[in-house]
Write a protein that holds these residues in place. Structure first.
Motif, PDB file in Angstrom:
ATOM      1  N   VAL B  18      49.881  34.440  43.552  1.00  0.00           N
ATOM      2  CA  VAL B  18      48.914  35.132  42.568  1.00  0.00           C
ATOM      3  C   VAL B  18      48.145  35.964  43.384  1.00  0.00           C
ATOM      4  O   VAL B  18      47.658  36.932  43.181  1.00  0.00           O
ATOM      5  CB  VAL B  18      47.969  33.946  42.125  1.00  0.00           C
ATOM      6  CG1 VAL B  18      46.563  34.557  41.367  1.00  0.00           C
ATOM      7  CG2 VAL B  18      48.661  33.302  40.948  1.00  0.00           C
ATOM      8  N   GLU B  21      49.632  39.122  43.995  1.00  0.00           N
ATOM      9  CA  GLU B  21      49.597  40.148  42.993  1.00  0.00           C
ATOM     10  C   GLU B  21      48.323  40.812  42.703  1.00  0.00           C
ATOM     11  O   GLU B  21      48.259  41.863  42.242  1.00  0.00           O
ATOM     12  CB  GLU B  21      50.165  39.304  41.681  1.00  0.00           C
ATOM     13  CG  GLU B  21      51.268  38.699  41.591  1.00  0.00           C
ATOM     14  CD  GLU B  21      52.506  39.776  41.697  1.00  0.00           C
ATOM     15  OE1 GLU B  21      52.497  40.721  41.412  1.00  0.00           O
ATOM     16  OE2 GLU B  21      53.606  39.175  42.149  1.00  0.00           O
ATOM     17  N   ILE B  22      47.283  39.980  43.154  1.00  0.00           N
ATOM     18  CA  ILE B  22      46.002  40.508  43.017  1.00  0.00           C
ATOM     19  C   ILE B  22      45.728  41.625  43.923  1.00  0.00           C
ATOM     20  O   ILE B  22      45.241  42.683  43.980  1.00  0.00           O
ATOM     21  CB  ILE B  22      44.941  39.518  43.139  1.00  0.00           C
ATOM     22  CG1 ILE B  22      44.826  38.544  42.116  1.00  0.00           C
ATOM     23  CG2 ILE B  22      43.637  39.870  43.267  1.00  0.00           C
ATOM     24  CD1 ILE B  22      44.110  37.143  42.038  1.00  0.00           C
ATOM     25  N   THR B  37      41.849  37.594  35.971  1.00  0.00           N
ATOM     26  CA  THR B  37      43.302  37.012  35.999  1.00  0.00           C
ATOM     27  C   THR B  37      43.357  35.795  34.924  1.00  0.00           C
ATOM     28  O   THR B  37      42.523  35.125  34.560  1.00  0.00           O
ATOM     29  CB  THR B  37      43.602  36.522  37.308  1.00  0.00           C
ATOM     30  OG1 THR B  37      43.021  35.262  37.543  1.00  0.00           O
ATOM     31  CG2 THR B  37      43.753  37.530  38.469  1.00  0.00           C
ATOM     32  N   LEU B 100      51.189  35.569  34.563  1.00  0.00           N
ATOM     33  CA  LEU B 100      49.844  35.812  35.346  1.00  0.00           C
ATOM     34  C   LEU B 100      49.747  37.471  34.725  1.00  0.00           C
ATOM     35  O   LEU B 100      50.372  38.226  34.572  1.00  0.00           O
ATOM     36  CB  LEU B 100      50.398  36.011  36.669  1.00  0.00           C
ATOM     37  CG  LEU B 100      49.076  36.688  37.611  1.00  0.00           C
ATOM     38  CD1 LEU B 100      47.820  35.432  37.611  1.00  0.00           C
ATOM     39  CD2 LEU B 100      49.630  37.083  38.927  1.00  0.00           C
ATOM     40  N   VAL B 102      46.893  40.379  35.269  1.00  0.00           N
ATOM     41  CA  VAL B 102      45.879  40.893  36.106  1.00  0.00           C
ATOM     42  C   VAL B 102      45.212  41.862  35.436  1.00  0.00           C
ATOM     43  O   VAL B 102      46.029  42.957  35.223  1.00  0.00           O
ATOM     44  CB  VAL B 102      46.328  40.791  37.627  1.00  0.00           C
ATOM     45  CG1 VAL B 102      45.038  41.334  38.445  1.00  0.00           C
ATOM     46  CG2 VAL B 102      47.001  39.716  38.300  1.00  0.00           C
ATOM     47  N   CYS B 115      41.965  41.138  29.357  1.00  0.00           N
ATOM     48  CA  CYS B 115      42.801  40.201  29.863  1.00  0.00           C
ATOM     49  C   CYS B 115      43.037  38.899  28.804  1.00  0.00           C
ATOM     50  O   CYS B 115      44.042  38.523  28.366  1.00  0.00           O
ATOM     51  CB  CYS B 115      42.205  39.272  30.951  1.00  0.00           C
ATOM     52  SG  CYS B 115      43.266  38.323  32.023  1.00  0.00           S
TER      53      CYS B 115
END
Lengths: 83, 145
Positions: B18, B21-22, B37, B100, B102, B115
């Motif tokens: 995570v 990816e952020i 997210t 996930l 984002v 989101c």
């Protein structure tokens, strides 16, 4: 020739993952369900009763969609992705 | 299937980070002021049954195409700067990451709504299926709240 794909629970009903069906030029979804019914009556019933979603060449389709030689038809049970 | 953070739409067997990816999405623009997210994980209890394992299957190409359409629509409709969507397939243990999303934007408000919309849309239009294994056997899930 058209390619027919079955996913998730429909694989068990159709008793196969993929099939190839010879067609002259183009066929209707009703004609395709008749062909499928010969090898899998329950799957044919599912298609006729609209219990499954259908895609043609990875785009959502319906019972009025005409299928052409070379197309990829997929029968899709309700989606359950996410979490 | 790619495991790098370069692609903003991915369907992969492997787990994802995570944090990575952020961080990858933060590099998209210097105007990012808000990031929302959604992380979906493997839940043990389903309809009163204890799940021992989950297994996800997808329709290759079509599933990726649908996720890309969701990404493009979210950017267009909610005014976010960008979005990434990663979904795992194959066997998933309880507590493991599944999906996930984002959403990055100039302000928090549009990223929240984008989101939330994206995960609901993913469940509605993306050809991905979940199979649950319980003490009673395996069952394909036909509906998810």
């Amino acid at each position: 020739m058209i390619t027919v794909k079955y996913f998730a629970s429909l694989r068990t009903i159709a008793e196969m993952e993929e099939d190839r069906i010879e067609v002259e030029n183009s066929i209707s979804m009703d004609q395709l369900s008749d062909i499928i019914s010969k090898t899998s009556p329950k799957m044919g019933e599912f298609i006729r009763d609209k219990k499954v979603m259908i895609s043609v060449n990875q785009e959502m389709a319906d019972s009025d969609t005409i299928i052409h030689d070379g197309d990829e038809v997929a029968f899709l049970p309700p989606f359950s992705g996410g979490s | 299937m790619s495991t790098t953070t370069d692609s903003k739409i991915r369907i992969q067997l492997e787990d994802f980070s995570v944090t990575d990816e952020i961080e990858a999405m933060k590099k998209v623009s210097r105007n990012i002021g808000g990031i929302t997210t959604f992380l979906g994980t493997g839940r043990e209890l389903s309809k009163g049954e204890n799940i021992t394992q989950l297994n996800f299957e997808h329709y290759p190409k079509m599933a990726e195409k649908k996720l890309e359409e969701i990404r493009q629509q979210a950017i267009k409709d909610y005014g976010i700067i960008d979005m990434s969507i990663i979904h795992r397939i194959g066997p998933i243990e309880i507590g493991e990451n599944i999906v996930l999303i984002v959403a990055v934007g100039e302000h928090r408000k549009e990223t929240f709504v984008a989101c939330e919309w994206a995960i609901a849309e993913l469940k509605r239009v993306t050809p991905i299926w979940k199979r649950e294994t319980t003490s009673k056997g395996e069952v394909w899930v036909q509906d998810t709240p």
